[in-house]
Structure formats: C-alpha cells, structure tokens
Design a protein around this motif. Structure first.
Motif, PDB file in Angstrom:
ATOM      1  N   VAL A  35       0.766  -1.288   0.087  1.00  0.00           N
ATOM      2  CA  VAL A  35       0.163  -0.085   0.087  1.00  0.00           C
ATOM      3  C   VAL A  35       0.932   1.396   0.111  1.00  0.00           C
ATOM      4  CG1 VAL A  35      -1.879   1.402   1.375  1.00  0.00           C
ATOM      5  CG2 VAL A  35      -2.045  -1.321   1.179  1.00  0.00           C
ATOM      6  N   ASN A  36       2.071   1.237   0.990  1.00  0.00           N
ATOM      7  CA  ASN A  36       2.885   2.254   0.748  1.00  0.00           C
ATOM      8  C   ASN A  36       4.240   1.870   0.524  1.00  0.00           C
ATOM      9  OD1 ASN A  36       1.072   2.262   3.601  1.00  0.00           O
ATOM     10  ND2 ASN A  36       1.413   4.143   2.715  1.00  0.00           N
ATOM     11  N   PRO A  37       4.801   2.687  -0.679  1.00  0.00           N
ATOM     12  CA  PRO A  37       6.093   2.276  -1.314  1.00  0.00           C
ATOM     13  C   PRO A  37       7.078   2.225  -0.336  1.00  0.00           C
ATOM     14  CG  PRO A  37       5.220   4.235  -2.264  1.00  0.00           C
ATOM     15  CD  PRO A  37       4.073   3.851  -1.416  1.00  0.00           C
ATOM     16  N   ARG A  38       8.140   1.468  -0.410  1.00  0.00           N
ATOM     17  CA  ARG A  38       9.328   1.431   0.604  1.00  0.00           C
ATOM     18  C   ARG A  38      10.596   2.063  -0.680  1.00  0.00           C
ATOM     19  NH1 ARG A  38      10.512  -4.261   3.097  1.00  0.00           N
ATOM     20  NH2 ARG A  38       8.827  -4.246   4.649  1.00  0.00           N
ATOM     21  N   PHE A  39      11.246   2.591   0.272  1.00  0.00           N
ATOM     22  CA  PHE A  39      12.508   3.036  -0.547  1.00  0.00           C
ATOM     23  C   PHE A  39      13.824   3.033   0.386  1.00  0.00           C
ATOM     24  CE2 PHE A  39       8.864   6.112  -1.494  1.00  0.00           C
ATOM     25  CZ  PHE A  39       9.117   6.329  -2.800  1.00  0.00           C
ATOM     26  N   SER A  40      14.873   2.640  -0.456  1.00  0.00           N
ATOM     27  CA  SER A  40      16.168   2.277   0.234  1.00  0.00           C
ATOM     28  C   SER A  40      16.550   3.490   0.810  1.00  0.00           C
ATOM     29  CB  SER A  40      17.209   2.065  -0.829  1.00  0.00           C
ATOM     30  OG  SER A  40      16.897   0.926  -1.411  1.00  0.00           O
ATOM     31  N   PHE A  41      16.918   3.637   2.121  1.00  0.00           N
ATOM     32  CA  PHE A  41      16.965   4.721   2.910  1.00  0.00           C
ATOM     33  C   PHE A  41      18.150   3.986   4.156  1.00  0.00           C
ATOM     34  CE2 PHE A  41      15.979   7.225   6.660  1.00  0.00           C
ATOM     35  CZ  PHE A  41      16.238   8.661   6.265  1.00  0.00           C
ATOM     36  N   PHE A  42      19.455   4.766   3.982  1.00  0.00           N
ATOM     37  CA  PHE A  42      20.428   4.271   4.920  1.00  0.00           C
ATOM     38  C   PHE A  42      20.502   5.225   6.088  1.00  0.00           C
ATOM     39  CE2 PHE A  42      21.168   1.762   1.209  1.00  0.00           C
ATOM     40  CZ  PHE A  42      20.892   0.385   1.544  1.00  0.00           C
ATOM     41  N   ALA A  43      20.306   5.040   7.168  1.00  0.00           N
ATOM     42  CA  ALA A  43      20.422   5.936   8.502  1.00  0.00           C
ATOM     43  C   ALA A  43      20.742   5.199   9.671  1.00  0.00           C
ATOM     44  CB  ALA A  43      19.118   6.665   8.390  1.00  0.00           C
ATOM     45  N   ASP A  44      21.388   5.705  10.537  1.00  0.00           N
ATOM     46  CA  ASP A  44      21.686   5.092  11.835  1.00  0.00           C
ATOM     47  C   ASP A  44      20.447   5.169  12.633  1.00  0.00           C
ATOM     48  OD1 ASP A  44      24.294   4.619  11.516  1.00  0.00           O
ATOM     49  OD2 ASP A  44      24.847   6.598  11.974  1.00  0.00           O
ATOM     50  N   ALA A  45      20.038   4.233  13.608  1.00  0.00           N
ATOM     51  CA  ALA A  45      18.937   4.196  14.166  1.00  0.00           C
ATOM     52  C   ALA A  45      19.411   3.427  15.612  1.00  0.00           C
ATOM     53  CB  ALA A  45      17.890   3.307  13.656  1.00  0.00           C
ATOM     54  N   LEU A  86      18.915   1.512   9.565  1.00  0.00           N
ATOM     55  CA  LEU A  86      17.791   1.203   8.687  1.00  0.00           C
ATOM     56  C   LEU A  86      18.087   1.080   7.320  1.00  0.00           C
ATOM     57  CD1 LEU A  86      15.547   2.852  10.523  1.00  0.00           C
ATOM     58  CD2 LEU A  86      14.939   4.342   8.697  1.00  0.00           C
ATOM     59  N   ALA A  87      17.424   0.513   6.612  1.00  0.00           N
ATOM     60  CA  ALA A  87      17.679  -0.209   5.293  1.00  0.00           C
ATOM     61  C   ALA A  87      16.661   0.083   4.100  1.00  0.00           C
ATOM     62  CB  ALA A  87      18.056  -1.486   4.944  1.00  0.00           C
ATOM     63  N   GLU A  88      15.449   0.505   4.743  1.00  0.00           N
ATOM     64  CA  GLU A  88      14.069   0.913   3.911  1.00  0.00           C
ATOM     65  C   GLU A  88      13.442   1.699   4.822  1.00  0.00           C
ATOM     66  OE1 GLU A  88      12.640  -2.728   2.722  1.00  0.00           O
ATOM     67  OE2 GLU A  88      13.813  -2.817   0.921  1.00  0.00           O
ATOM     68  N   LEU A  89      12.574   2.515   4.106  1.00  0.00           N
ATOM     69  CA  LEU A  89      11.614   3.565   4.681  1.00  0.00           C
ATOM     70  C   LEU A  89      10.248   3.563   3.894  1.00  0.00           C
ATOM     71  CD1 LEU A  89      11.150   5.578   7.141  1.00  0.00           C
ATOM     72  CD2 LEU A  89      11.922   7.263   5.613  1.00  0.00           C
ATOM     73  N   SER A  90       9.228   3.739   4.749  1.00  0.00           N
ATOM     74  CA  SER A  90       8.149   3.899   4.127  1.00  0.00           C
ATOM     75  C   SER A  90       7.275   4.718   5.014  1.00  0.00           C
ATOM     76  CB  SER A  90       7.106   2.790   3.686  1.00  0.00           C
ATOM     77  OG  SER A  90       6.362   2.323   4.702  1.00  0.00           O
ATOM     78  N   SER A  91       6.047   5.559   4.779  1.00  0.00           N
ATOM     79  CA  SER A  91       5.243   6.289   5.549  1.00  0.00           C
ATOM     80  C   SER A  91       4.757   5.468   6.834  1.00  0.00           C
ATOM     81  CB  SER A  91       4.160   6.958   4.644  1.00  0.00           C
ATOM     82  OG  SER A  91       3.149   5.933   4.194  1.00  0.00           O
ATOM     83  N   ARG A  92       4.553   4.175   6.651  1.00  0.00           N
ATOM     84  CA  ARG A  92       4.034   3.195   7.745  1.00  0.00           C
ATOM     85  C   ARG A  92       4.968   2.601   8.425  1.00  0.00           C
ATOM     86  NH1 ARG A  92       0.353   3.755  10.225  1.00  0.00           N
ATOM     87  NH2 ARG A  92      -0.495   1.536  10.203  1.00  0.00           N
ATOM     88  N   GLY A  93       6.375   2.315   7.923  1.00  0.00           N
ATOM     89  CA  GLY A  93       7.321   1.510   8.688  1.00  0.00           C
ATOM     90  C   GLY A  93       8.554   1.625   8.040  1.00  0.00           C
ATOM     91  N   CYS A  94       9.367   0.567   8.496  1.00  0.00           N
ATOM     92  CA  CYS A  94      10.843   0.620   8.065  1.00  0.00           C
ATOM     93  C   CYS A  94      11.267  -0.803   8.223  1.00  0.00           C
ATOM     94  CB  CYS A  94      11.695   1.705   8.966  1.00  0.00           C
ATOM     95  SG  CYS A  94      11.808   1.165  10.626  1.00  0.00           S
ATOM     96  N   TYR A  95      12.577  -1.035   7.543  1.00  0.00           N
ATOM     97  CA  TYR A  95      13.143  -2.304   7.808  1.00  0.00           C
ATOM     98  C   TYR A  95      14.435  -1.866   8.240  1.00  0.00           C
ATOM     99  CZ  TYR A  95      14.988  -6.916   6.471  1.00  0.00           C
ATOM    100  OH  TYR A  95      15.373  -7.966   6.762  1.00  0.00           O
ATOM    101  N   ILE A  96      14.717  -2.548   9.634  1.00  0.00           N
ATOM    102  CA  ILE A  96      16.056  -2.198  10.068  1.00  0.00           C
ATOM    103  C   ILE A  96      17.032  -3.539  10.381  1.00  0.00           C
ATOM    104  CG2 ILE A  96      15.300  -0.481  11.546  1.00  0.00           C
ATOM    105  CD1 ILE A  96      15.057  -2.257  13.878  1.00  0.00           C
TER     106      ILE A  96
END
Length: 128
Positions: A11-21, A35-45
């Motif tokens: 529903v919400n596209p994911r984008f590659s996004f590298f950031a410390d968390a 962080l490896a991916e980000l969307s408006s509803r969540g992320c992948y860490i």
C-alpha cells in the motif's frame, strides 16, 4: 533467499534509506540498528541482536541531518544467513504531526531520486 515469480504489492511504497537508528525496548535496553528501507508506515532495520516479533519499541532515526523518534512494533524478523545480522520489519504506531512531517520530508527526497533498479525486481520487493 530464493526469488519468487511474484511481485509484492504494498500500500505504501518502500524506498532504500540508509540511516543510523537506536532501538529502545520497554525494559530500557538499547540496541543499535541500521535502517535499510523506509515507508510512510514503517521501516526495515538491521541489528546484531534479534528483537522478537510483536515487540513494541521506541525507534530513534538519524540520517546525519535530521532525527525522528517514534514508537513501533516488530512485524517480522529475518536471519542474516549466518552473518550475525537480523533484519526486522517495523510498523510505526501512532505518529504526531511532527513525526509525520519528518518521515514525509525524507520520503519526498527519496521519491525524487532515480531508482538504480528501474525495470528489475529489487531485493526489497522480495521481502515479506
């Protein structure tokens, strides 16, 4: 991970996004994450320590310029195939207007970038 003959539709596209968390668990334990991916509803860490599914947490994301703290819950976990890294899908819980604004600003910047894998199935599309 074997490639499947399907495309995951989100529903919400994911984008590659590298950031410390930094993840803070309810008992106060801190876990460093990437962080490896980000969307408006969540992320992948990715972390060096597994965080069980359904664990509620506080997540502090910092990309070097901006920081956002929010609450989330681990939806799924994947083993790093023997490399000692664990990947987790995190669903953001209720967010304030300020938190939405921070996430939206990152996503606007990411959406404007050309995708390196245009026309190909990306690794993130194969994650569940």
């Amino acid at each position: 991970m074997a490639d499947g003959p399907y495309t995951v539709r989100r529903v919400n596209p994911r984008f590659s996004f590298f950031a410390d968390a930094e993840v803070t668990l309810r008992d106060g334990t801190g876990v460093r994450a990437q962080l490896a991916e980000l969307s408006s509803r969540g992320c992948y860490i990715d972390t060096l320590e597994p965080i069980p599914v359904r664990t509620k947490l506080r997540l502090r994301i910092c990309d070097g310029m901006s920081t956002c703290e929010l609450h989330g819950k681990v939806l799924y976990m994947q083993s790093g195939g023997g490399f000692g890294i664990f990947g987790m899908g995190v669903l953001f819980e209720e967010m304030s207007a300020e938190q939405h604004s921070a996430i939206d600003a990152w996503l606007r910047g990411l959406a404007g970038r050309p995708r390196k894998d245009s026309g190909k199935t990306s690794f993130s599309q194969n994650r569940r």
